[in-house]
Design a protein around this motif. Sequence first.
Motif, mmCIF file in Angstrom:
data_model
loop_
_atom_site.group_PDB
_atom_site.id
_atom_site.type_symbol
_atom_site.label_atom_id
_atom_site.label_comp_id
_atom_site.label_asym_id
_atom_site.label_seq_id
_atom_site.Cartn_x
_atom_site.Cartn_y
_atom_site.Cartn_z
ATOM 1 N N LEU A 110 0.845 -1.198 0.000
ATOM 2 C CA LEU A 110 0.000 0.000 0.000
ATOM 3 C C LEU A 110 0.878 1.246 0.000
ATOM 4 C CD1 LEU A 110 -2.592 -1.080 2.751
ATOM 5 C CD2 LEU A 110 -2.967 -1.100 0.276
ATOM 6 N N LEU A 111 1.955 1.201 0.820
ATOM 7 C CA LEU A 111 2.855 2.361 0.911
ATOM 8 C C LEU A 111 3.740 2.487 -0.322
ATOM 9 C CD1 LEU A 111 4.079 2.396 4.624
ATOM 10 C CD2 LEU A 111 2.054 3.399 3.601
ATOM 11 N N LEU A 112 3.921 1.405 -1.046
ATOM 12 C CA LEU A 112 4.703 1.503 -2.284
ATOM 13 C C LEU A 112 3.892 2.235 -3.342
ATOM 14 C CD1 LEU A 112 6.241 -2.071 -2.247
ATOM 15 C CD2 LEU A 112 7.401 0.099 -1.813
ATOM 16 N N TRP A 142 -6.666 0.863 -5.353
ATOM 17 C CA TRP A 142 -5.541 0.028 -4.913
ATOM 18 C C TRP A 142 -5.158 -1.009 -5.956
ATOM 19 C CZ3 TRP A 142 -2.831 2.270 -1.556
ATOM 20 C CH2 TRP A 142 -3.415 3.067 -0.569
ATOM 21 N N THR A 143 -5.537 -0.743 -7.201
ATOM 22 C CA THR A 143 -5.145 -1.695 -8.245
ATOM 23 C C THR A 143 -3.651 -1.571 -8.508
ATOM 24 O OG1 THR A 143 -5.709 -0.036 -9.888
ATOM 25 C CG2 THR A 143 -7.386 -1.707 -9.419
ATOM 26 N N GLU A 172 -7.346 -6.451 -3.313
ATOM 27 C CA GLU A 172 -6.077 -6.263 -4.036
ATOM 28 C C GLU A 172 -4.871 -6.712 -3.198
ATOM 29 O OE1 GLU A 172 -5.443 -5.324 -7.174
ATOM 30 O OE2 GLU A 172 -7.548 -5.089 -7.686
ATOM 31 N N LEU A 173 -5.077 -6.857 -1.861
ATOM 32 C CA LEU A 173 -3.967 -7.282 -0.994
ATOM 33 C C LEU A 173 -3.646 -8.773 -1.143
ATOM 34 C CD1 LEU A 173 -4.743 -5.361 2.335
ATOM 35 C CD2 LEU A 173 -2.773 -5.018 0.848
ATOM 36 N N LEU A 174 -4.529 -9.503 -1.789
ATOM 37 C CA LEU A 174 -4.325 -10.958 -1.932
ATOM 38 C C LEU A 174 -2.981 -11.297 -2.572
ATOM 39 C CD1 LEU A 174 -7.727 -12.355 -3.219
ATOM 40 C CD2 LEU A 174 -6.536 -13.054 -1.153
#
Length: 384
Positions: A111-113, A129-130, A169-171
Amino acid sequence: MSYSSFSFPTPTLFGAGATSELPSRLKQLRVARPLVVTDPGLVATEAFKRLEKVLDPRGQGQTWFLFQGVHPNPTEADVTETAAAYRAGRCDGVIAIGGGSALDVGKAARLLLKRPELKLAGYNYQDDWTGLAPFVAIPTTAGTGSEVGRSSVITIAATQRKAVLFHPELLARLVILDAELTRGLPPKLTAATGLDAFTHCLESFTSPVFHPLCDGIALEGIHLMVEALPRAYRDGHDLEARGHMLVAAAMGAVAFQKDLGATHSLAHPLSTVCGLHHGTANALCLPAVMRFNAQRKPGLYRRVGVACGLDVLKASAAEADARTIEFVEAFRAALGLNQRLREHGVKETQLETLADQAIQDGCHPTNPVPVTRQELLDLYRVLL
Ligand SMILES: [Fe+2]
């Protein structure tokens, strides 16, 4: 009209030794400079050495980078530092190896990237967040199932509270379930993490959320664990049992898309207030919660009993529940997890605080029957 949505999308590579496939899989994901995220304890283990050898078989040097600073209850700083290490190495993908904490940090760092200015307290699900960095998850315990989860639990610096960062999207783009990596897990940790996974299956199955796909997965997870967990506990080198535990733990986490129940609500404060291992806390609380639930919803555990191998399909509701609860009690006792809370250092004077936190917990709203603060307190008293 309310709708249910179903999704089981994570590609998973299963098998003892499957980590050796990592380089070709990274190529498919177009990852040439991965950042490996883990905790300091893991770096000295055989599991980590195996990964090192796979990533750099000839010891030629920096084709991959390491962040090894993950804490047991991961903090926002862990996530920020992971993102900084990624940028410093000009990495193009994240591999997290370890227990739930390392996997959660690796997951969230992306997320931070994407948004370097983000403070996690300001995380917003609605944002775009894609296109997060590719993420490979390699668990070394069979418990949390974080590898197949779409959320990450991080302690936020500003509030000192745990936040659940959730987004599909975190998957992970790939999960590797390699029993070779759990070979060295000591019996006590095998039992505690295994009971966490068992509780995930059991509580998600009895959650009232409509999700028959998850129900089937939960019951098969229980079926696998009843056979595999005692074997993995007795003989850590039993790779078939270790493999079944890994896949059953992942199944538990898939199943708890349905959410959990009061056992987890009792267990969470036992960890934050009294320092109990999460799996141990679940194991100690589970039968009492089952008894509480079964009194109010007779027959609730019949199909759990069947999954455990008990002949209770035609038994009366009361008998089916009683025999299933007895089985679970004997199951955890054989794994050395049948103590009273006081034997783990819990004090009578802490019970009010524990009950205050348990009623605030997000798991019990999907308990099969509603619970009040007083009932949670009474359960703690029974367990003390
Ligand atoms: Fe859990």
